[in-house]
Scaffold this active site. Structure first.
Site, PDB file in Angstrom:
ATOM      1  N   GLY A   7       0.541  -1.163  -0.134  1.00  0.00           N
ATOM      2  CA  GLY A   7       0.010   0.264  -0.143  1.00  0.00           C
ATOM      3  C   GLY A   7       1.009   1.163   0.012  1.00  0.00           C
ATOM      4  O   GLY A   7       0.906   2.256   1.042  1.00  0.00           O
ATOM      5  N   GLY A  12       4.049   5.079   2.845  1.00  0.00           N
ATOM      6  CA  GLY A  12       4.841   4.031   2.504  1.00  0.00           C
ATOM      7  C   GLY A  12       5.795   4.414   1.699  1.00  0.00           C
ATOM      8  O   GLY A  12       6.933   3.934   1.856  1.00  0.00           O
ATOM      9  N   LYS A  76      -4.888   1.479   3.552  1.00  0.00           N
ATOM     10  CA  LYS A  76      -6.034   1.887   4.455  1.00  0.00           C
ATOM     11  C   LYS A  76      -6.578   1.237   5.375  1.00  0.00           C
ATOM     12  O   LYS A  76      -6.687  -0.069   5.051  1.00  0.00           O
ATOM     13  CB  LYS A  76      -7.100   2.759   3.530  1.00  0.00           C
ATOM     14  CG  LYS A  76      -6.577   3.796   2.470  1.00  0.00           C
ATOM     15  CD  LYS A  76      -6.375   5.283   3.409  1.00  0.00           C
ATOM     16  CE  LYS A  76      -6.005   6.440   2.396  1.00  0.00           C
ATOM     17  NZ  LYS A  76      -5.549   7.499   3.285  1.00  0.00           N
ATOM     18  N   ASN A 102      -3.179   4.650  10.217  1.00  0.00           N
ATOM     19  CA  ASN A 102      -4.078   5.430  11.236  1.00  0.00           C
ATOM     20  C   ASN A 102      -5.059   4.344  12.084  1.00  0.00           C
ATOM     21  O   ASN A 102      -5.395   3.263  11.542  1.00  0.00           O
ATOM     22  CB  ASN A 102      -4.815   6.332  10.530  1.00  0.00           C
ATOM     23  CG  ASN A 102      -3.976   7.333  10.006  1.00  0.00           C
ATOM     24  OD1 ASN A 102      -3.170   8.018  10.641  1.00  0.00           O
ATOM     25  ND2 ASN A 102      -4.394   8.109   8.921  1.00  0.00           N
ATOM     26  N   LYS A 179      -2.328   9.451  18.905  1.00  0.00           N
ATOM     27  CA  LYS A 179      -2.148   9.879  17.393  1.00  0.00           C
ATOM     28  C   LYS A 179      -3.805   9.915  16.937  1.00  0.00           C
ATOM     29  O   LYS A 179      -4.148  10.639  16.102  1.00  0.00           O
ATOM     30  CB  LYS A 179      -1.499   8.681  16.566  1.00  0.00           C
ATOM     31  CG  LYS A 179      -1.426   9.049  15.254  1.00  0.00           C
ATOM     32  CD  LYS A 179      -0.673  10.253  14.703  1.00  0.00           C
ATOM     33  CE  LYS A 179      -0.801  10.185  13.223  1.00  0.00           C
ATOM     34  NZ  LYS A 179      -0.323   9.079  12.355  1.00  0.00           N
ATOM     35  N   ASN A 183      -6.082  13.095  15.135  1.00  0.00           N
ATOM     36  CA  ASN A 183      -6.572  12.771  14.002  1.00  0.00           C
ATOM     37  C   ASN A 183      -7.853  12.960  13.939  1.00  0.00           C
ATOM     38  O   ASN A 183      -8.647  13.685  13.097  1.00  0.00           O
ATOM     39  CB  ASN A 183      -6.255  11.318  13.491  1.00  0.00           C
ATOM     40  CG  ASN A 183      -5.108  10.841  12.868  1.00  0.00           C
ATOM     41  OD1 ASN A 183      -4.327  11.814  12.324  1.00  0.00           O
ATOM     42  ND2 ASN A 183      -4.617   9.730  12.954  1.00  0.00           N
ATOM     43  N   ASN A 187      -8.452  15.885  11.307  1.00  0.00           N
ATOM     44  CA  ASN A 187      -8.572  15.184   9.887  1.00  0.00           C
ATOM     45  C   ASN A 187     -10.043  15.486   9.377  1.00  0.00           C
ATOM     46  O   ASN A 187     -10.101  16.103   8.182  1.00  0.00           O
ATOM     47  CB  ASN A 187      -8.417  13.804  10.017  1.00  0.00           C
ATOM     48  CG  ASN A 187      -7.227  13.344   9.856  1.00  0.00           C
ATOM     49  OD1 ASN A 187      -6.241  14.017  10.597  1.00  0.00           O
ATOM     50  ND2 ASN A 187      -6.893  12.058   9.370  1.00  0.00           N
ATOM     51  N   SER A 248      -5.033  17.032   5.927  1.00  0.00           N
ATOM     52  CA  SER A 248      -5.156  15.808   6.347  1.00  0.00           C
ATOM     53  C   SER A 248      -5.191  14.646   5.417  1.00  0.00           C
ATOM     54  O   SER A 248      -5.786  15.078   4.301  1.00  0.00           O
ATOM     55  CB  SER A 248      -6.402  15.714   7.321  1.00  0.00           C
ATOM     56  OG  SER A 248      -7.517  15.772   6.657  1.00  0.00           O
ATOM     57  N   GLU A 261     -10.892   7.278   5.948  1.00  0.00           N
ATOM     58  CA  GLU A 261     -10.597   6.305   7.127  1.00  0.00           C
ATOM     59  C   GLU A 261     -11.356   6.741   8.404  1.00  0.00           C
ATOM     60  O   GLU A 261     -11.108   6.583   9.374  1.00  0.00           O
ATOM     61  CB  GLU A 261      -9.093   6.192   7.524  1.00  0.00           C
ATOM     62  CG  GLU A 261      -8.289   5.383   6.327  1.00  0.00           C
ATOM     63  CD  GLU A 261      -6.930   5.404   7.012  1.00  0.00           C
ATOM     64  OE1 GLU A 261      -6.457   4.312   6.956  1.00  0.00           O
ATOM     65  OE2 GLU A 261      -6.080   6.573   7.025  1.00  0.00           O
TER      66      GLU A 261
END
Length: 296
Positions: A7, A12, A76, A102, A179, A183, A187, A248, A261
């Site tokens: 991914g 990545g 994801k 995430n 985290k 988010n 986000n 985001s 997500e």
């Protein structure tokens, strides 16, 4: 090391690219347009420190991870189980799968489909985006916090030597929750406005919305037995200071017409709140609005 990035989007490509620059054999498993561009001209890494093309391998199939010592798992959250099943067919015994995703439960979900492989969770702090096919743009930061696992020390040494600050923490769950809180705070707001963090926090009433979202997340975390080592309100202020121009990942997904997500961010807090008897109205509104925008 032989490294596969499952991914290979912005996250990545950044960490895989850094390892490739340091001499490791890296293969990106990505979408066809990125694979074609990378095969033709390498991965362009436009960072704050350098702008260069990095040579590495790329493919569109999980079979590219067949000989990997390390898999950076960057799909994801909604694709975790499906991608894990693809890896299960090809991974060699002894390979370490490091979740750079995430949300707080991806590693646990991945272990259910990869019961015979070592899976470790990681907390990712990096601001990146794909500026075009095969073109990574880095806006800031780039460190990892990982949980203890078999073979993790070798991986940490390789990452640090590649210019990726990495630490092992026995309390990754707390770090993942921190985290998650950040988010949830930023986000959806960035996605709804289609603006970066620095712009959104200057909006009328938005600081108060962010405060309410964080307080709800803290209440759910406490009820779930999680204690955060860092004040998330202060962490939120620092995030805006260090990444004011970053939009985001949820905003980027919406802009490209892709599923987000959000179910694993604000939606996760809403579900856990319901299960634990904690009201989460601010998180529910942000989750519902992003779901509505996804339908567009």
């Amino acid at each position: 090391m032989k490294v596969a990035v499952m991914g290979a989007g912005a996250v990545g490509c950044y960490f895989g690219g850094m390892l490739a620059r340091a001499g490791h054999h890296v293969t990106l498993v990505a979408r066809p347009q990125h694979v074609e561009a990378i095969r033709d001209g390498g991965l362009r890494m436009e960072t704050r420190q350098f702008d260069e093309r990095v040579a590495l391998q790329a493919g569109t199939d999980a079979a590219a991870a067949r000989d990997a010592d390390l898999v950076l798992f960057c799909v994801k959250s909604l694709d975790t189980e499906a991608a894990g099943r693809q890896l299960r067919e090809v991974l060699r015994p002894g390979a370490l799968v490091l979740c750079l995703q995430n949300g707080v439960d991806n590693a646990d979900r991945l272990r259910t489909v990869l019961p015979d492989h070592e899976v470790a969770a990681a907390v990712v702090y990096v601001a990146t985006e794909m500026a075009g096919p095969g073109h990574l743009k880095h806006h800031g930061r780039g460190e990892l916090v990982v949980e203890p696992a078999r073979g993790i020390e070798t991986v940490v040494q390789a990452l640090v030597a590649s210019g990726v600050p990495t630490e092992v923490s026995p309390d990754v769950r707390s770090a993942l929750w921190l985290k998650l809180v950040l988010n949830c705070a930023f986000n959806a707001v960035s996605a709804i406005a289609q603006k970066p963090y620095g712009f959104t926090v200057a909006g009328t009433g938005i600081p108060e919305v962010i405060r309410d979202v964080i307080d709800e997340c803290l209440a759910v975390a406490k009820a779930d037995g999680v204690t955060l080592a860092v004040d998330p309100h202060e962490a939120a202020r620092k995030l805006v200071e260090t990444m004011p121009t970053q939009s985001s990942s949820t905003a980027q997904d919406l802009a490209r017409g892709k599923p987000t997500e959000i179910d694993f961010l604000n939606g996760y807090v809403v579900r856990r709140g319901e299960a634990l008897g904690i009201a989460t109205p601010a998180n529910r509104v942000l989750w519902a609005l992003v779901k509505l925008l996804e339908r567009k």
